[in-house]
Design a protein around this motif. Structure first.
Motif, PDB file in Angstrom:
ATOM      1  N   GLN A  41     -19.158   6.485   8.443  1.00  0.00           N
ATOM      2  CA  GLN A  41     -18.205   6.434   9.541  1.00  0.00           C
ATOM      3  C   GLN A  41     -16.918   7.093   9.068  1.00  0.00           C
ATOM      4  N   ALA A  42     -16.131   7.626   9.996  1.00  0.00           N
ATOM      5  CA  ALA A  42     -14.905   8.334   9.614  1.00  0.00           C
ATOM      6  C   ALA A  42     -13.747   7.895  10.496  1.00  0.00           C
ATOM      7  N   LEU A  43     -12.592   7.728   9.883  1.00  0.00           N
ATOM      8  CA  LEU A  43     -11.357   7.415  10.588  1.00  0.00           C
ATOM      9  C   LEU A  43     -10.278   8.358  10.107  1.00  0.00           C
ATOM     10  N   MET A  44      -9.291   8.633  10.973  1.00  0.00           N
ATOM     11  CA  MET A  44      -8.172   9.484  10.573  1.00  0.00           C
ATOM     12  C   MET A  44      -6.878   8.933  11.141  1.00  0.00           C
ATOM     13  N   ALA A  45      -5.779   9.233  10.459  1.00  0.00           N
ATOM     14  CA  ALA A  45      -4.458   8.895  10.979  1.00  0.00           C
ATOM     15  C   ALA A  45      -4.140   9.811  12.159  1.00  0.00           C
ATOM     16  N   LEU A  46      -3.457   9.282  13.171  1.00  0.00           N
ATOM     17  CA  LEU A  46      -3.233  10.042  14.396  1.00  0.00           C
ATOM     18  C   LEU A  46      -1.831  10.621  14.519  1.00  0.00           C
ATOM     19  N   THR A  47      -0.891  10.168  13.692  1.00  0.00           N
ATOM     20  CA  THR A  47       0.477  10.673  13.759  1.00  0.00           C
ATOM     21  C   THR A  47       1.011  10.887  12.347  1.00  0.00           C
ATOM     22  N   PRO A  48       2.043  11.717  12.189  1.00  0.00           N
ATOM     23  CA  PRO A  48       2.650  11.887  10.859  1.00  0.00           C
ATOM     24  C   PRO A  48       3.177  10.584  10.281  1.00  0.00           C
ATOM     25  N   GLU A  49       3.716   9.712  11.135  1.00  0.00           N
ATOM     26  CA  GLU A  49       4.267   8.453  10.638  1.00  0.00           C
ATOM     27  C   GLU A  49       3.169   7.566  10.050  1.00  0.00           C
ATOM     28  N   VAL A  50       2.048   7.466  10.757  1.00  0.00           N
ATOM     29  CA  VAL A  50       0.931   6.667  10.255  1.00  0.00           C
ATOM     30  C   VAL A  50       0.356   7.319   8.998  1.00  0.00           C
ATOM     31  N   THR A  51       0.294   8.641   8.982  1.00  0.00           N
ATOM     32  CA  THR A  51      -0.185   9.351   7.797  1.00  0.00           C
ATOM     33  C   THR A  51       0.649   8.996   6.573  1.00  0.00           C
ATOM     34  N   PHE A  52       1.954   8.994   6.731  1.00  0.00           N
ATOM     35  CA  PHE A  52       2.831   8.685   5.604  1.00  0.00           C
ATOM     36  C   PHE A  52       2.603   7.260   5.101  1.00  0.00           C
ATOM     37  N   ARG A  53       2.530   6.308   6.033  1.00  0.00           N
ATOM     38  CA  ARG A  53       2.346   4.915   5.624  1.00  0.00           C
ATOM     39  C   ARG A  53       1.009   4.721   4.907  1.00  0.00           C
ATOM     40  N   GLN A  54      -0.038   5.363   5.418  1.00  0.00           N
ATOM     41  CA  GLN A  54      -1.348   5.208   4.792  1.00  0.00           C
ATOM     42  C   GLN A  54      -1.435   5.961   3.464  1.00  0.00           C
ATOM     43  N   ALA A  55      -0.777   7.105   3.392  1.00  0.00           N
ATOM     44  CA  ALA A  55      -0.850   7.890   2.162  1.00  0.00           C
ATOM     45  C   ALA A  55      -0.192   7.169   0.995  1.00  0.00           C
ATOM     46  N   ILE A  56       0.966   6.546   1.235  1.00  0.00           N
ATOM     47  CA  ILE A  56       1.629   5.866   0.126  1.00  0.00           C
ATOM     48  C   ILE A  56       0.901   4.586  -0.270  1.00  0.00           C
ATOM     49  N   LEU A  57      -0.002   4.114   0.596  1.00  0.00           N
ATOM     50  CA  LEU A  57      -0.814   2.957   0.237  1.00  0.00           C
ATOM     51  C   LEU A  57      -1.861   3.330  -0.816  1.00  0.00           C
ATOM     52  N   PHE A  58      -2.431   4.523  -0.701  1.00  0.00           N
ATOM     53  CA  PHE A  58      -3.542   4.917  -1.569  1.00  0.00           C
ATOM     54  C   PHE A  58      -3.153   5.912  -2.664  1.00  0.00           C
ATOM     55  N   PHE A  59      -2.066   6.681  -2.452  1.00  0.00           N
ATOM     56  CA  PHE A  59      -1.734   7.764  -3.365  1.00  0.00           C
ATOM     57  C   PHE A  59      -0.331   7.590  -3.937  1.00  0.00           C
ATOM     58  N   THR A  60      -0.116   8.199  -5.083  1.00  0.00           N
ATOM     59  CA  THR A  60       1.231   8.341  -5.630  1.00  0.00           C
ATOM     60  C   THR A  60       1.619   9.808  -5.545  1.00  0.00           C
ATOM     61  N   GLU A  61       2.902  10.091  -5.775  1.00  0.00           N
ATOM     62  CA  GLU A  61       3.349  11.471  -5.689  1.00  0.00           C
ATOM     63  C   GLU A  61       2.626  12.357  -6.692  1.00  0.00           C
ATOM     64  N   ALA A  62       2.318  11.812  -7.863  1.00  0.00           N
ATOM     65  CA  ALA A  62       1.654  12.607  -8.898  1.00  0.00           C
ATOM     66  C   ALA A  62       0.222  12.969  -8.521  1.00  0.00           C
ATOM     67  N   ASP A  63      -0.354  12.259  -7.555  1.00  0.00           N
ATOM     68  CA  ASP A  63      -1.736  12.535  -7.157  1.00  0.00           C
ATOM     69  C   ASP A  63      -1.860  13.795  -6.314  1.00  0.00           C
ATOM     70  N   LEU A  64      -0.760  14.196  -5.655  1.00  0.00           N
ATOM     71  CA  LEU A  64      -0.820  15.301  -4.715  1.00  0.00           C
ATOM     72  C   LEU A  64      -0.408  16.582  -5.419  1.00  0.00           C
ATOM     73  N   VAL A  65      -1.268  17.571  -5.391  1.00  0.00           N
ATOM     74  CA  VAL A  65      -0.976  18.844  -6.026  1.00  0.00           C
ATOM     75  C   VAL A  65      -1.282  19.952  -5.045  1.00  0.00           C
ATOM     76  N   THR A  66      -0.582  21.088  -5.207  1.00  0.00           N
ATOM     77  CA  THR A  66      -0.816  22.237  -4.347  1.00  0.00           C
ATOM     78  C   THR A  66      -0.942  23.464  -5.220  1.00  0.00           C
ATOM     79  N   GLY A  67      -1.134  24.590  -4.579  1.00  0.00           N
ATOM     80  CA  GLY A  67      -1.218  25.834  -5.318  1.00  0.00           C
ATOM     81  C   GLY A  67      -2.366  26.675  -4.808  1.00  0.00           C
ATOM     82  N   LYS A  68      -2.479  27.883  -5.348  1.00  0.00           N
ATOM     83  CA  LYS A  68      -3.482  28.806  -4.848  1.00  0.00           C
ATOM     84  C   LYS A  68      -4.893  28.278  -5.034  1.00  0.00           C
ATOM     85  N   ALA A  69      -5.106  27.460  -6.043  1.00  0.00           N
ATOM     86  CA  ALA A  69      -6.456  26.956  -6.299  1.00  0.00           C
ATOM     87  C   ALA A  69      -6.909  25.936  -5.275  1.00  0.00           C
ATOM     88  N   ARG A  70      -6.001  25.501  -4.401  1.00  0.00           N
ATOM     89  CA  ARG A  70      -6.331  24.572  -3.321  1.00  0.00           C
ATOM     90  C   ARG A  70      -7.019  23.327  -3.867  1.00  0.00           C
TER      91      ARG A  70
END
Length: 266
Positions: A41-70
């Motif tokens: 089953q799949a669920l997704m956040a529907l707004t940026p505000e909910v996304t932020f609240r859910q993201a900080i529940l499961f992730f820390t800033e160090a977990d998120l990385v970007t760059g060309k390697a995607r």
């Protein structure tokens, strides 16, 4: 004990609409395969505000990385044991550099839309008569022109610009290509935050009559007369914008090297 769940933090252009559409299609396919609950089953956040609240529940800033390697970061938290997380970081692109940079989740969500490039092609017979008003409208919409050239399209280039549904109809392809190759077109590379979606919103539907019914101020409603002579071509997605920029401006652009331009190697 509950089974593990997979939590993904995803980013992309028009992410909420695109992910919602993908999940709807996936759910329909799943329902056709099974009537039970054995498939995921799949669920997704529907707004940026909910996304932020859910993201900080499961992730820390160090977990998120970007760059060309995607890179993507995945967590497998057990629902009853939120403190025990298993993290996997991987890149789907084999052979690419594993360079990445830490990114503040809060800063990213607060930063707003990224500065992007997109392509606007003003079709033959339109730009020679209406260019001053078109450039004025672009300025009012806060677009910067970072590339401009007039050219005569060949049949192959004209065909590549057509929507997929048009390419299925040989008669429509011939009509479009005959018009697009009948004279000189003006190609602009435009830059602004969220440029691709903003330009699509301004152009409106491919059919000028439908655009007129939706909003007479849409550009195809103002400058178009038919589905063939509808005034403009615009890059319909971010990947297509990257393709179009490389196609029409291989020599580069007269703009500062923003992150997205560097990533696309323009």
């Amino acid at each position: 004990m509950c089974s593990p769940v997979l939590v993904c933090a995803l980013r992309g252009i028009d992410a909420f609409r695109a992910l919602g559409a993908a999940l709807r299609g996936w759910t329909q396919s799943r329902d056709r395969l099974s009537t039970g609950d054995s498939l995921p089953q799949a669920l997704m956040a529907l707004t940026p505000e909910v996304t932020f609240r859910q993201a900080i529940l499961f992730f820390t800033e160090a977990d998120l990385v970007t760059g060309k390697a995607r890179f993507y970061c995945l967590h497998y938290p057990r629902l009853q044991e939120h403190t025990k997380l298993t993290q996997i970081c991987f890149s789907p692109v084999v052979g690419e550099s594993w360079r990445c940079r830490a990114e503040s989740l809060f800063s990213y969500l607060q930063a707003g839309a990224q500065v992007l490039c997109t392509v606007l092609l003003i079709k033959p017979g339109v730009w020679s008569r209406r260019l001053p008003s078109i450039l004025r409208n672009l300025h009012l919409e806060k677009f910067s022109v970072v590339g401009m050239k007039h050219l005569e399209l060949g049949a192959a280039a004209a065909s590549a610009l057509l929507p997929r549904e048009v390419q299925q109809d040989p008669a429509a392809v011939e009509a479009h290509c005959t018009y697009l190759t009948s004279g000189t077109a003006l190609v602009l590379c435009l830059q602004r935050p969220n440029a691709v979606k903003k330009l699509m919103d301004l152009l409106g539907p491919e059919d000028p009559q439908l655009a007129q019914a939706l909003d007479p101020c849409l550009w195809r409603a103002q400058y178009g007369t038919s589905t063939v002579q509808n005034g403009f071509y615009g890059s319909r997605s971010y990947p297509m914008a990257g393709r179009d920029v490389k196609l029409f401006f291989p020599e580069g652009l007269c703009c500062a090297q923003c992150q997205t331009v560097q990533e696309e190697e323009v």
